[in-house]
Structure formats: structure tokens, C-alpha cells
Design a protein around this motif. Structure first.
Motif, PDB file in Angstrom:
ATOM      1  N   TRP A   1     -36.563   3.716 -31.460  1.00 41.16           N
ATOM      2  CA  TRP A   1     -36.763   2.345 -31.948  1.00 41.16           C
ATOM      3  C   TRP A   1     -38.216   1.892 -31.857  1.00 41.16           C
ATOM      4  CZ3 TRP A   1     -32.860   1.329 -34.706  1.00 41.16           C
ATOM      5  CH2 TRP A   1     -31.625   1.890 -34.359  1.00 41.16           C
ATOM      6  N   LEU A   2     -39.062   2.703 -31.259  1.00 36.96           N
ATOM      7  CA  LEU A   2     -40.456   2.297 -31.038  1.00 36.96           C
ATOM      8  C   LEU A   2     -41.328   2.851 -32.150  1.00 36.96           C
ATOM      9  CD1 LEU A   2     -40.564   2.841 -27.198  1.00 36.96           C
ATOM     10  CD2 LEU A   2     -39.963   0.771 -28.496  1.00 36.96           C
TER      11      LEU A   2
ATOM     12  N   GLN B   1     -36.000  -0.590 -21.964  1.00 36.66           N
ATOM     13  CA  GLN B   1     -34.951  -0.629 -22.994  1.00 36.66           C
ATOM     14  C   GLN B   1     -33.565  -0.482 -22.337  1.00 36.66           C
ATOM     15  OE1 GLN B   1     -37.812   1.910 -25.676  1.00 36.66           O
ATOM     16  NE2 GLN B   1     -36.082   1.230 -26.923  1.00 36.66           N
ATOM     17  N   CYS B   2     -33.307  -1.423 -21.438  1.00 36.95           N
ATOM     18  CA  CYS B   2     -32.157  -1.324 -20.533  1.00 36.95           C
ATOM     19  C   CYS B   2     -30.848  -1.761 -21.163  1.00 36.95           C
ATOM     20  CB  CYS B   2     -32.436  -2.164 -19.297  1.00 36.95           C
ATOM     21  SG  CYS B   2     -32.575  -3.933 -19.670  1.00 36.95           S
ATOM     22  N   ALA B   3     -30.882  -2.338 -22.356  1.00 40.25           N
ATOM     23  CA  ALA B   3     -29.664  -2.813 -23.025  1.00 40.25           C
ATOM     24  C   ALA B   3     -28.864  -3.718 -22.078  1.00 40.25           C
ATOM     25  CB  ALA B   3     -28.858  -1.633 -23.552  1.00 40.25           C
TER      26      ALA B   3
ATOM     27  N   TYR C   1     -21.710  -3.600 -26.930  1.00 41.95           N
ATOM     28  CA  TYR C   1     -21.924  -3.464 -25.486  1.00 41.95           C
ATOM     29  C   TYR C   1     -21.089  -4.492 -24.720  1.00 41.95           C
ATOM     30  CZ  TYR C   1     -25.794  -0.102 -25.941  1.00 41.95           C
ATOM     31  OH  TYR C   1     -26.548   1.019 -26.187  1.00 41.95           O
TER      32      TYR C   1
ATOM     33  N   ASP D   1     -26.745   1.164 -17.186  1.00 39.63           N
ATOM     34  CA  ASP D   1     -27.486   2.325 -16.674  1.00 39.63           C
ATOM     35  C   ASP D   1     -28.493   1.888 -15.597  1.00 39.63           C
ATOM     36  OD1 ASP D   1     -25.998   3.532 -18.577  1.00 39.63           O
ATOM     37  OD2 ASP D   1     -27.668   4.123 -19.879  1.00 39.63           O
TER      38      ASP D   1
ATOM     39  N   SER E   1     -38.643  -8.691 -23.178  1.00 37.60           N
ATOM     40  CA  SER E   1     -39.989  -8.362 -23.655  1.00 37.60           C
ATOM     41  C   SER E   1     -39.910  -7.158 -24.571  1.00 37.60           C
ATOM     42  CB  SER E   1     -40.879  -8.022 -22.447  1.00 37.60           C
ATOM     43  OG  SER E   1     -42.129  -7.526 -22.856  1.00 37.60           O
TER      44      SER E   1
ATOM     45  N   HIS F   1     -40.503  -4.043 -34.941  1.00 40.18           N
ATOM     46  CA  HIS F   1     -39.881  -4.321 -33.642  1.00 40.18           C
ATOM     47  C   HIS F   1     -39.092  -5.641 -33.690  1.00 40.18           C
ATOM     48  CE1 HIS F   1     -42.391  -1.491 -30.842  1.00 40.18           C
ATOM     49  NE2 HIS F   1     -41.960  -0.878 -31.909  1.00 40.18           N
TER      50      HIS F   1
ATOM     51  N   MET G   1     -28.523  -8.789 -25.154  1.00 38.01           N
ATOM     52  CA  MET G   1     -28.280  -7.679 -24.226  1.00 38.01           C
ATOM     53  C   MET G   1     -28.548  -8.126 -22.784  1.00 38.01           C
ATOM     54  SD  MET G   1     -27.302  -4.744 -25.494  1.00 38.01           S
ATOM     55  CE  MET G   1     -27.431  -3.599 -26.864  1.00 38.01           C
TER      56      MET G   1
ATOM     57  N   ASP H   1     -35.938  -5.387 -21.835  1.00 37.57           N
ATOM     58  CA  ASP H   1     -35.361  -5.170 -23.164  1.00 37.57           C
ATOM     59  C   ASP H   1     -35.810  -6.291 -24.085  1.00 37.57           C
ATOM     60  OD1 ASP H   1     -32.919  -3.193 -24.163  1.00 37.57           O
ATOM     61  OD2 ASP H   1     -33.066  -5.027 -25.355  1.00 37.57           O
TER      62      ASP H   1
ATOM     63  N   SER I   1     -33.908  -7.542 -26.497  1.00 35.85           N
ATOM     64  CA  SER I   1     -32.768  -8.308 -27.017  1.00 35.85           C
ATOM     65  C   SER I   1     -32.240  -9.300 -25.978  1.00 35.85           C
ATOM     66  CB  SER I   1     -31.634  -7.356 -27.411  1.00 35.85           C
ATOM     67  OG  SER I   1     -30.398  -8.038 -27.422  1.00 35.85           O
TER      68      SER I   1
ATOM     69  N   ARG J   1     -31.856   7.742 -23.677  1.00 41.61           N
ATOM     70  CA  ARG J   1     -30.509   7.554 -24.239  1.00 41.61           C
ATOM     71  C   ARG J   1     -30.569   6.662 -25.488  1.00 41.61           C
ATOM     72  NH1 ARG J   1     -26.847   8.126 -19.517  1.00 41.61           N
ATOM     73  NH2 ARG J   1     -25.149   7.281 -20.761  1.00 41.61           N
ATOM     74  N   GLY J   2     -31.446   7.002 -26.419  1.00 48.36           N
ATOM     75  CA  GLY J   2     -31.524   6.219 -27.640  1.00 48.36           C
ATOM     76  C   GLY J   2     -32.576   5.136 -27.566  1.00 48.36           C
TER      77      GLY J   2
HETATM   78  C1  LIG Z   1     -29.710   2.550 -27.598  1.00 45.61           C
HETATM   79  S1  LIG Z   1     -30.146   1.196 -26.623  1.00 45.61           S
HETATM   80  C2  LIG Z   1     -30.685   1.989 -25.167  1.00 45.61           C
HETATM   81  C3  LIG Z   1     -29.510   2.453 -24.504  1.00 45.61           C
HETATM   82  C4  LIG Z   1     -29.547   2.352 -23.032  1.00 45.61           C
HETATM   83  N1  LIG Z   1     -30.038   3.583 -22.498  1.00 45.61           N
HETATM   84  C5  LIG Z   1     -28.172   2.003 -22.550  1.00 45.61           C
HETATM   85  O1  LIG Z   1     -28.047   1.384 -21.548  1.00 45.61           O
HETATM   86  O2  LIG Z   1     -27.188   2.294 -23.248  1.00 45.61           O
HETATM   87  C6  LIG Z   1     -31.681   0.714 -27.275  1.00 45.61           C
HETATM   88  C7  LIG Z   1     -32.189  -0.565 -26.614  1.00 45.61           C
HETATM   89  O3  LIG Z   1     -33.571  -0.659 -26.911  1.00 45.61           O
HETATM   90  C8  LIG Z   1     -33.884  -2.018 -27.069  1.00 45.61           C
HETATM   91  N2  LIG Z   1     -35.136  -2.096 -27.808  1.00 45.61           N
HETATM   92  C9  LIG Z   1     -35.371  -1.705 -29.075  1.00 45.61           C
HETATM   93  N3  LIG Z   1     -36.668  -1.880 -29.370  1.00 45.61           N
HETATM   94  C10 LIG Z   1     -37.273  -2.379 -28.272  1.00 45.61           C
HETATM   95  C11 LIG Z   1     -38.587  -2.762 -27.956  1.00 45.61           C
HETATM   96  N4  LIG Z   1     -39.572  -2.657 -28.848  1.00 45.61           N
HETATM   97  N5  LIG Z   1     -38.856  -3.230 -26.714  1.00 45.61           N
HETATM   98  C12 LIG Z   1     -37.867  -3.349 -25.794  1.00 45.61           C
HETATM   99  N6  LIG Z   1     -36.587  -3.015 -26.046  1.00 45.61           N
HETATM  100  C13 LIG Z   1     -36.292  -2.522 -27.262  1.00 45.61           C
HETATM  101  C14 LIG Z   1     -32.675  -2.598 -27.787  1.00 45.61           C
HETATM  102  O4  LIG Z   1     -32.570  -3.989 -27.650  1.00 45.61           O
HETATM  103  C15 LIG Z   1     -31.532  -1.836 -27.108  1.00 45.61           C
HETATM  104  O5  LIG Z   1     -31.015  -2.567 -26.037  1.00 45.61           O
END
Ligand SMILES: C[S@@+](CC[C@H](N)C(=O)[O-])C[C@H]1O[C@@H](n2cnc3c(N)ncnc32)[C@H](O)[C@@H]1O
Length: 285
Positions: free
Chosen positions: A151-152, A79-81, A39, A85, A126, A25, A106, A101, A103, A146-147
Motif C-alpha cells: 500500500w506504500l 500499519q497495525c489495522a 476487520y 497482531d 498517521s 495514500h 481501524m 495506521d 485508517s 502481512r499486506g
Molecule cells: C492489510 S492491512 C495490514 C494487516 C495487518 N498486518 C493486520 O493486522 O491484519 C493494511 C493496513 O495498512 C494501513 N495503511 C495503508 N496505507 C497506509 C499508510 N500510508 N500509512 C499507514 N497505514 C497505512 C491500512 O489502513 C490497513 O490497516
């Protein structure tokens, strides 16, 4: 001498890497901070969309989410990027929205979007697995996808977070990529063909991003952070949700190409392969 692998920047995670959820992670955090660059290039478009009262969500998501006006005091988007959305949920009628999120880059973008639109939004940096406890029981809508799930690396802990965030009347809506989508690709004539993807392969380490999605970044591919994705099977996802005690109302498979990753497939061939799936659930108590 053995040949170098065809794509040196894509490989199965080692056993040591796969055993360390938090390290995977943390790597994803670094990789998504880099990818936030893409983004950021959508910022002006996002401001215009949200100011105009629009939504970036797909029609299928609108159907799943339903009417929020007067019914949703708080929506939490995991995971709001960059928040586009999340603020779409505000435009759909949620009184308050919270995005979580991992990041920070982001979330900086999401904060700029809030300032530009005056949305009643809060952004929380977080790992989704550590989503603050003071949000427990407060979400009339928990939305993710949506992706996101790919990542989890610990689905049982993720599903427990989804459940604890829901208010007694809250609904969970997931709309995400179908794991089977990686098994198919377009041949030279735009018909579906099988790839050599291993459906049961576990976490994969990679550098670089799909051209249809993030594409090239200012950082050269070899210098980018390793990231770890895992196409959890539908069985693993549903089992994790059930294991957390959620009451599943609907699990649906869709042909919707959610990231425009299969545009080479002829129109008449689309619709035959599941490219996304959705879940609607409640707390179940
Ligand atoms: C593909 S984007 C999600 C897309 C989102 N639906 C959008 O608005 O386009 C994936 C997001 O998951 C976040 N992310 C990845 N691993 C995570 C975790 N363990 N906890 C929280 N956020 C995470 C990334 O930082 C990224 O912003």
C-alpha cells in the motif's frame, strides 16, 4: 467500438496518479476505512484470542521475532489495522505496544480491543511516512507486514522511518507478501500456472477486494474508493532498506500462504513458489 476492459475496476495507475504519493495514500485511507468493516466482524474472535494470551502471528513470525519477555520495552507495529497482531506482540512479551495506521476506523477497533483486554497499547493515526518523531529511537522491536508494503508508494521514505524508530538495540522484523506470488495461480487441476501479471508494472488502481481476504463490503464495488497497490520487487525493497542504512541480518523467502490466497493449489504443489518473505535488521550503527 473497443470492448470494455475485462475487469474495469483494475487498471494501471495513470502517470498523474502515480506521481502523487500523498494522493494515492489518501485514497488508500478511504479504501481501508471501508474495508475495516471486515476487520470489525473479527472483533469478538480477536478479544477472545488476546484475552486467552494467544497470538495471531504465524509460527514463522514467532521464530523471526524471538523472545520478547524482559527484552522488549516497546514494540511499534506499523500499519497495525485493527490491532489484533499488535496485541499479539504484547502477549508475546512486549512491555508496551504502539500501533500506527492511517485508517481512523481501524484504530477505533483497536481502541475497543484495548479496552476489552486492558493491554498497555497506544494507537496513532498517521500515514506511516509521518510517524511521529517523538517515537524515534524508542522501539526495541519494529514490526510490519502481512499486506503492508504493497500500500506504500514511497519505499525510501518508509525505510527511513523504520530506521529512525529503532532503539540502539532494536530489531526490525518484516514478514510480508512476496511480489512473485502474483505471477502464479492455480489452474483447473490445482497446479501452478503463470498469470499475465506484470512484475514490473508499478502502481495499480483497483476497486473491490479478493474473496479470500476482505470480500464483499456493504458498499457496492463500483461505489467503493479507488485504492492503489504496488507489488514492489524484492530488489526494490532490499535496496530501500540498505539505502536507509539498516543492517540486514537475514532476508528469507517463504512458501507461507500468508492470506490464504492460494488454497486452490494442491498440497503437493505448495512449497515450490515463494509466497512471502521476511527481513530481520538492526539500526546498523
Ligand atoms: C492489510 S492491512 C495490514 C494487516 C495487518 N498486518 C493486520 O493486522 O491484519 C493494511 C493496513 O495498512 C494501513 N495503511 C495503508 N496505507 C497506509 C499508510 N500510508 N500509512 C499507514 N497505514 C497505512 C491500512 O489502513 C490497513 O490497516
Amino acid at each position: 467500438m473497443t470492448d470494455p476492459p475485462a475487469t474495469p475496476n483494475v487498471r494501471p495507475a495513470t502517470a498523474a496518479e502515480a506521481a502523487d504519493v500523498r494522493a494515492m495514500h489518501a485514497a488508500n485511507r478511504a479504501a481501508w476505512n471501508e474495508a475495516a468493516e471486515r476487520y470489525e466482524s473479527w472483533y469478538d474472535e480477536a478479544v477472545a484470542l488476546i484475552r486467552a494470551g494467544g497470538s495471531n502471528l504465524f509460527p514463522v513470525e514467532h521464530d523471526l521475532i524471538g523472545e520478547l519477555r524482559g527484552r522488549c520495552r516497546r514494540a511499534i507495529h506499523l500499519q497495525c489495522a485493527g490491532g489484533r497482531d499488535t496485541l499479539s506482540l504484547w502477549n508475546l512479551g512486549a512491555a508496551e505496544v504502539i500501533g500506527v495506521d492511517i485508517s481512523p476506523r481501524m484504530l477505533e477497533l483497536a481502541a475497543r480491543l484495548t479496552t476489552a483486554t486492558g493491554a498497555p497499547a497506544r494507537w496513532i493515526e498517521s500515514d506511516v511516512l509521518d510517524t511521529p518523531r517523538d517515537l524515534d529511537g524508542t522501539a526495541d522491536l519494529v514490526y510490519t507486514g502481512r499486506g503492508a508494503i504493497i500500500w506504500l508508494q514511497d519505499l525510501d521514505s518508509w525505510a527511513a522511518v523504520l530506521r529512525r524508530l529503532l532503539s540502539p538495540v532494536g530489531r526490525l522484523v518484516i514478514f510480508d507478501g512476496h511480489p512473485a506470488e502474483w505471477l502464479f495461480d492455480a489452474d483447473d487441476e490445482g497446479r501452478w500456472m503463470a498469470t499475465d501479471y506484470d512484475y514490473f508494472g508499478g502502481p495499480e488502481a483497483s476497486k473491490g477486494w479478493a474473496p479470500a481476504y476482505i470480500d464483499h463490503l456493504a458498499i457496492a464495488e463500483d461505489d467503493q474508493s479507488w485504492k492503489f497497490a504496488r507489488a514492489w520487487t524484492l530488489g526494490e525493497i532490499v535496496t530501500a532498506l540498505l539505502g536507509a542504512g539498516l543492517k540486514l541480518e537475514r532476508v528469507t523467502e517463504h512458501p507461507v500462504d500468508w492470506w490464504a490466497g492460494h488454497l486452490d493449489v494442491r498440497p503437493e504443489e505448495r512449497g515450490r513458489v515463494p509466497l512471502s518473505f521476511s527481513v530481520v535488521a538492526t539500526r546498523g550503527d
